[in-house]
Design a protein around this motif. Structure first.
Motif, PDB file in Angstrom:
ATOM      1  N   TYR A  60      15.924  -9.317   9.807  1.00 33.92           N
ATOM      2  CA  TYR A  60      14.618  -9.471   9.160  1.00 33.92           C
ATOM      3  C   TYR A  60      14.245 -10.935   8.992  1.00 33.92           C
ATOM      4  CZ  TYR A  60      16.322 -10.099   4.259  1.00 33.92           C
ATOM      5  OH  TYR A  60      16.894 -10.553   3.101  1.00 33.92           O
ATOM      6  N   ASN A  61      15.216 -11.824   8.853  1.00 33.51           N
ATOM      7  CA  ASN A  61      14.886 -13.255   8.792  1.00 33.51           C
ATOM      8  C   ASN A  61      14.301 -13.731  10.124  1.00 33.51           C
ATOM      9  OD1 ASN A  61      15.510 -13.872   6.103  1.00 33.51           O
ATOM     10  ND2 ASN A  61      17.678 -14.116   6.577  1.00 33.51           N
ATOM     11  N   GLU A  62      14.875 -13.267  11.229  1.00 33.98           N
ATOM     12  CA  GLU A  62      14.346 -13.629  12.546  1.00 33.98           C
ATOM     13  C   GLU A  62      12.942 -13.052  12.722  1.00 33.98           C
ATOM     14  OE1 GLU A  62      13.141 -13.798  16.505  1.00 33.98           O
ATOM     15  OE2 GLU A  62      13.569 -11.871  15.560  1.00 33.98           O
ATOM     16  N   LEU A  63      12.728 -11.829  12.271  1.00 34.28           N
ATOM     17  CA  LEU A  63      11.414 -11.186  12.389  1.00 34.28           C
ATOM     18  C   LEU A  63      10.352 -11.899  11.554  1.00 34.28           C
ATOM     19  CD1 LEU A  63      12.691  -7.519  12.318  1.00 34.28           C
ATOM     20  CD2 LEU A  63      11.449  -8.585  14.225  1.00 34.28           C
ATOM     21  N   ALA A  64      10.745 -12.438  10.405  1.00 33.12           N
ATOM     22  CA  ALA A  64       9.794 -13.171   9.565  1.00 33.12           C
ATOM     23  C   ALA A  64       9.243 -14.388  10.308  1.00 33.12           C
ATOM     24  CB  ALA A  64      10.452 -13.595   8.250  1.00 33.12           C
ATOM     25  N   LEU A  65      10.088 -15.051  11.065  1.00 31.49           N
ATOM     26  CA  LEU A  65       9.630 -16.187  11.872  1.00 31.49           C
ATOM     27  C   LEU A  65       8.792 -15.702  13.052  1.00 31.49           C
ATOM     28  CD1 LEU A  65      12.936 -18.286  11.898  1.00 31.49           C
ATOM     29  CD2 LEU A  65      10.882 -18.669  10.502  1.00 31.49           C
ATOM     30  N   ALA A  66       9.162 -14.561  13.606  1.00 35.27           N
ATOM     31  CA  ALA A  66       8.454 -14.027  14.771  1.00 35.27           C
ATOM     32  C   ALA A  66       7.017 -13.659  14.433  1.00 35.27           C
ATOM     33  CB  ALA A  66       9.194 -12.813  15.330  1.00 35.27           C
ATOM     34  N   VAL A  67       6.792 -13.041  13.283  1.00 32.59           N
ATOM     35  CA  VAL A  67       5.417 -12.655  12.945  1.00 32.59           C
ATOM     36  C   VAL A  67       4.528 -13.886  12.863  1.00 32.59           C
ATOM     37  CG1 VAL A  67       5.980 -10.453  11.833  1.00 32.59           C
ATOM     38  CG2 VAL A  67       5.810 -12.500  10.442  1.00 32.59           C
ATOM     39  N   ASP A  68       5.065 -14.973  12.374  1.00 30.83           N
ATOM     40  CA  ASP A  68       4.289 -16.204  12.291  1.00 30.83           C
ATOM     41  C   ASP A  68       3.954 -16.740  13.680  1.00 30.83           C
ATOM     42  OD1 ASP A  68       3.131 -18.086  10.381  1.00 30.83           O
ATOM     43  OD2 ASP A  68       4.555 -19.540  11.213  1.00 30.83           O
ATOM     44  N   ALA A  69       4.914 -16.723  14.577  1.00 24.97           N
ATOM     45  CA  ALA A  69       4.672 -17.222  15.937  1.00 24.97           C
ATOM     46  C   ALA A  69       3.621 -16.376  16.662  1.00 24.97           C
ATOM     47  CB  ALA A  69       5.980 -17.227  16.735  1.00 24.97           C
ATOM     48  N   VAL A  70       3.692 -15.065  16.520  1.00 23.25           N
ATOM     49  CA  VAL A  70       2.731 -14.188  17.184  1.00 23.25           C
ATOM     50  C   VAL A  70       1.341 -14.378  16.576  1.00 23.25           C
ATOM     51  CG1 VAL A  70       2.113 -11.785  17.691  1.00 23.25           C
ATOM     52  CG2 VAL A  70       4.510 -12.514  17.838  1.00 23.25           C
ATOM     53  N   ALA A  71       1.268 -14.422  15.242  1.00 22.27           N
ATOM     54  CA  ALA A  71      -0.025 -14.612  14.577  1.00 22.27           C
ATOM     55  C   ALA A  71      -0.649 -15.953  14.962  1.00 22.27           C
ATOM     56  CB  ALA A  71       0.135 -14.510  13.059  1.00 22.27           C
ATOM     57  N   GLU A  72       0.153 -16.992  15.036  1.00 21.37           N
ATOM     58  CA  GLU A  72      -0.381 -18.309  15.407  1.00 21.37           C
ATOM     59  C   GLU A  72      -0.865 -18.334  16.848  1.00 21.37           C
ATOM     60  OE1 GLU A  72       2.565 -21.189  14.229  1.00 21.37           O
ATOM     61  OE2 GLU A  72       2.024 -20.973  12.110  1.00 21.37           O
ATOM     62  N   ARG A  73      -0.235 -17.569  17.725  1.00 16.88           N
ATOM     63  CA  ARG A  73      -0.725 -17.502  19.110  1.00 16.88           C
ATOM     64  C   ARG A  73      -2.084 -16.809  19.161  1.00 16.88           C
ATOM     65  NH1 ARG A  73      -1.432 -20.423  23.211  1.00 16.88           N
ATOM     66  NH2 ARG A  73      -2.085 -19.192  25.005  1.00 16.88           N
ATOM     67  N   ILE A  74      -2.244 -15.749  18.373  1.00 14.25           N
ATOM     68  CA  ILE A  74      -3.549 -15.077  18.299  1.00 14.25           C
ATOM     69  C   ILE A  74      -4.609 -16.061  17.835  1.00 14.25           C
ATOM     70  CG2 ILE A  74      -4.869 -13.274  17.110  1.00 14.25           C
ATOM     71  CD1 ILE A  74      -2.154 -11.697  16.924  1.00 14.25           C
ATOM     72  N   ARG A  75      -4.297 -16.841  16.811  1.00 14.87           N
ATOM     73  CA  ARG A  75      -5.241 -17.837  16.288  1.00 14.87           C
ATOM     74  C   ARG A  75      -5.533 -18.913  17.341  1.00 14.87           C
ATOM     75  NH1 ARG A  75      -8.661 -17.396  14.080  1.00 14.87           N
ATOM     76  NH2 ARG A  75      -8.706 -19.305  12.864  1.00 14.87           N
ATOM     77  N   THR A  76      -4.516 -19.321  18.082  1.00 14.70           N
ATOM     78  CA  THR A  76      -4.704 -20.328  19.133  1.00 14.70           C
ATOM     79  C   THR A  76      -5.695 -19.838  20.182  1.00 14.70           C
ATOM     80  OG1 THR A  76      -2.477 -21.193  18.795  1.00 14.70           O
ATOM     81  CG2 THR A  76      -3.498 -21.670  20.911  1.00 14.70           C
ATOM     82  N   LEU A  77      -5.678 -18.542  20.435  1.00 18.84           N
ATOM     83  CA  LEU A  77      -6.602 -17.951  21.410  1.00 18.84           C
ATOM     84  C   LEU A  77      -8.016 -17.800  20.844  1.00 18.84           C
ATOM     85  CD1 LEU A  77      -4.182 -15.281  22.887  1.00 18.84           C
ATOM     86  CD2 LEU A  77      -5.041 -17.333  24.064  1.00 18.84           C
ATOM     87  N   GLY A  78      -8.194 -18.090  19.562  1.00 14.64           N
ATOM     88  CA  GLY A  78      -9.518 -18.095  18.958  1.00 14.64           C
ATOM     89  C   GLY A  78      -9.904 -16.825  18.229  1.00 14.64           C
ATOM     90  N   TYR A  79      -8.928 -15.997  17.888  1.00 13.90           N
ATOM     91  CA  TYR A  79      -9.212 -14.726  17.220  1.00 13.90           C
ATOM     92  C   TYR A  79      -8.453 -14.635  15.904  1.00 13.90           C
ATOM     93  CZ  TYR A  79     -11.651 -13.497  21.384  1.00 13.90           C
ATOM     94  OH  TYR A  79     -12.571 -13.506  22.410  1.00 13.90           O
ATOM     95  N   PRO A  80      -8.966 -13.858  14.959  1.00 10.48           N
ATOM     96  CA  PRO A  80      -8.245 -13.686  13.694  1.00 10.48           C
ATOM     97  C   PRO A  80      -7.033 -12.786  13.874  1.00 10.48           C
ATOM     98  CG  PRO A  80     -10.288 -12.403  13.684  1.00 10.48           C
ATOM     99  CD  PRO A  80     -10.284 -13.202  14.954  1.00 10.48           C
ATOM    100  N   ALA A  81      -5.967 -13.120  13.206  1.00 10.08           N
ATOM    101  CA  ALA A  81      -4.749 -12.300  13.241  1.00 10.08           C
ATOM    102  C   ALA A  81      -4.858 -11.213  12.176  1.00 10.08           C
ATOM    103  CB  ALA A  81      -3.523 -13.169  12.979  1.00 10.08           C
ATOM    104  N   PRO A  82      -4.551  -9.967  12.535  1.00  6.34           N
ATOM    105  CA  PRO A  82      -4.560  -8.915  11.523  1.00  6.34           C
ATOM    106  C   PRO A  82      -3.516  -9.225  10.456  1.00  6.34           C
ATOM    107  CG  PRO A  82      -3.531  -8.105  13.545  1.00  6.34           C
ATOM    108  CD  PRO A  82      -4.082  -9.469  13.841  1.00  6.34           C
ATOM    109  N   GLY A  83      -3.824  -8.852   9.213  1.00  5.81           N
ATOM    110  CA  GLY A  83      -2.903  -9.204   8.141  1.00  5.81           C
ATOM    111  C   GLY A  83      -2.870  -8.224   6.988  1.00  5.81           C
TER     112      GLY A  83
END
Length: 159
Positions: A60-83
């Motif tokens: 779960y510690n690894e997954l906590a970092l993963a959700v941030d990386a995926v959400a930030e990629r969505i934001r980089t593409l110009g879209y809001p990340a679901p939350g």
């Protein structure tokens, strides 16, 4: 009034939208797996308590970092990340576990959930490849590798 600066990273808007939608499903799966793994960490019992408790914590510690990386990629593409939980419930392919299964069932459910994350990540690949979105492809490759290995390790615990 703030001016909105358009995203111009060499990927057209329709491709960015399709990739962001796929990554949103990946984010929902990853967050759902995070919640499931964390709950199992808290509630596991039995002869393998210590080893599973520690393994689930690492996961779960690894997954906590993963959700941030995926959400930030969505934001980089110009879209809001679901939350929100309701968005994740709609987007995720992983069923919620509302009871407390025994330790062996926890492991089996986590194998299934990690494999579901792999399938979701793999489903985003064609859009990323068509758009020459190497950054998303790298992220997807990393996530698939981690979840495939985690599923293998968990599966190895089962008889």
């Amino acid at each position: 009034m703030a001016t909105i600066v358009p995203v111009n990273i060499g990927i057209d808007e329709q491709d960015r939208k399709e990739i962001a939608e796929g990554l949103s499903r990946l984010l929902a799966d990853t967050y759902t797996l995070y919640l499931k793994t964390h709950a199992f960490h808290w509630n596991v019992t039995g002869p393998m308590f210590n080893s599973l408790h520690l393994m689930f914590e690492q996961q779960y510690n690894e997954l906590a970092l993963a959700v941030d990386a995926v959400a930030e990629r969505i934001r980089t593409l110009g879209y809001p990340a679901p939350g929100s939980y309701s968005q994740y419930a709609q987007l995720s392919s992983i069923p919620e576990t509302s009871d407390v299964p025994d330790a062996e069932e926890m492991v089996r459910l986590l194998v299934e959930a990690n494999e579901a994350v792999v399938r979701t990540a793999r489903s985003v690949f064609p859009a990323a490849e068509r758009a020459n979105d190497e950054s998303t492809a790298d992220l997807l490759t990393e996530r698939m590798s981690i979840h495939e290995k985690t599923a293998w390790m968990l599966r190895s615990i089962l008889k």
